[in-house]
Design an enzyme around this catalytic site. Structure first.
Site, short mmCIF file in Angstrom:
data_model
loop_
_atom_site.label_atom_id
_atom_site.label_comp_id
_atom_site.label_asym_id
_atom_site.label_seq_id
_atom_site.Cartn_x
_atom_site.Cartn_y
_atom_site.Cartn_z
N GLU A 51 20.55 -10.19 -4.67
CA GLU A 51 20.13 -8.73 -3.81
C GLU A 51 19.34 -7.91 -3.82
OE1 GLU A 51 22.90 -8.48 -1.96
OE2 GLU A 51 24.17 -9.24 -2.68
N CYS A 52 18.97 -7.02 -2.96
CA CYS A 52 17.50 -6.45 -2.40
C CYS A 52 17.38 -5.24 -2.80
CB CYS A 52 16.63 -6.92 -1.10
SG CYS A 52 17.90 -6.09 0.20
#
Length: 244
Positions: free
Chosen positions: A238-239
């Site tokens: 995930e960013c």
């Protein structure tokens, strides 16, 4: 399922909030993606927004939601490091779907960030997380606040990664309702929707990319790799935009 009041739900103790969301999610799981969007527009509070990274399958959710809410603000957090093909894809979809595109960026330019911090994406997990905070999380928080968002649509799918495998259709994230209409779709359903509606995958799909983000943290898929390993050097999936 009656109309939800965001302030009232946010004010509930966590256990009661979770129970209320679980009840409605039990019903949303049985609806189609189109029905979930319709339900949200009728029962969740506006302002409505839709976020998109303009990645591999982006056209699906953009088309699905804007068919029912054509003028919905579409939030893009632009890092300045996207692939040229991504910027071209953004222009193409914006014109084709007549998107109300709203672009938000970090308060410091990419060059200024590199001068100040170096190449954060080369500095391990801690550097990647700082990079994401500066270029994705803060701009998204600012977008939600600027647009007065109360309901946020996004195109995440459980099949994409282990970190998304248990996500519900409806949650509260960053103080707003977050609805994921295609959360339970598989790759076949994505392909069928794109084909049915004359839509395209991201241009890099045909070059072997399963997931597309920034140029410096995205790799082509190779035999033996999972989709998660094509992003952030396999260090994380995930960013930060879709982490609670």
């Amino acid at each position: 399922m009656s109309q939800f009041n965001l302030n009232e739900l946010n004010a509930l103790p966590k256990a009661e909030q979770a129970a209320a969301l679980a009840l409605v999610n039990g019903q949303l799981e049985h609806l189609t993606a189109q029905e979930r969007v319709s339900w949200a527009l009728e029962n969740l509070p506006g302002e409505f927004v839709l976020s998109s990274s303009f990645g591999i399958q982006a056209a699906v959710c953009l088309h699905l939601v804007t068919r029912q809410q054509p003028d919905i603000p579409v939030i893009l957090t632009d890092t300045g490091y996207l692939f040229p093909e991504t910027y071209q894809f953004i222009d193409s979809l914006t014109e084709k779907l007549q998107l109300n595109l709203q672009v938000f960026r970090a308060q410091q330019s990419p060059a200024w960030q590199e001068a100040r911090y170096g190449k954060l994406w080369e500095q391990g997990v801690e550097g990647i997380e700082r990079y994401n905070d500066l270029n994705k999380v803060e701009p998204m928080n600012r977008a939600l606040e600027t647009l007065g968002a109360q309901t946020w649509f996004a195109g995440l799918r459980r099949e994409q990664s282990g970190s998304r495998a248990k996500l519900p259709v409806l949650a509260i994230a960053r103080g707003v309702f977050k609805l994921l209409p295609i959360i339970d779709w598989d790759n076949r359903q994505v392909y069928q929707y794109l084909t049915q509606h004359g839509l395209s995958y991201h241009p890099l799909w045909e070059q072997g990319y399963l997931s597309v983000g920034d140029t410096h943290t995205t790799r082509k898929w190779e035999p033996g790799m999972s989709e998660e390993e094509t992003r952030f050097f396999g260090l994380k999936r995930e960013c930060g935009l879709h982490e609670s």
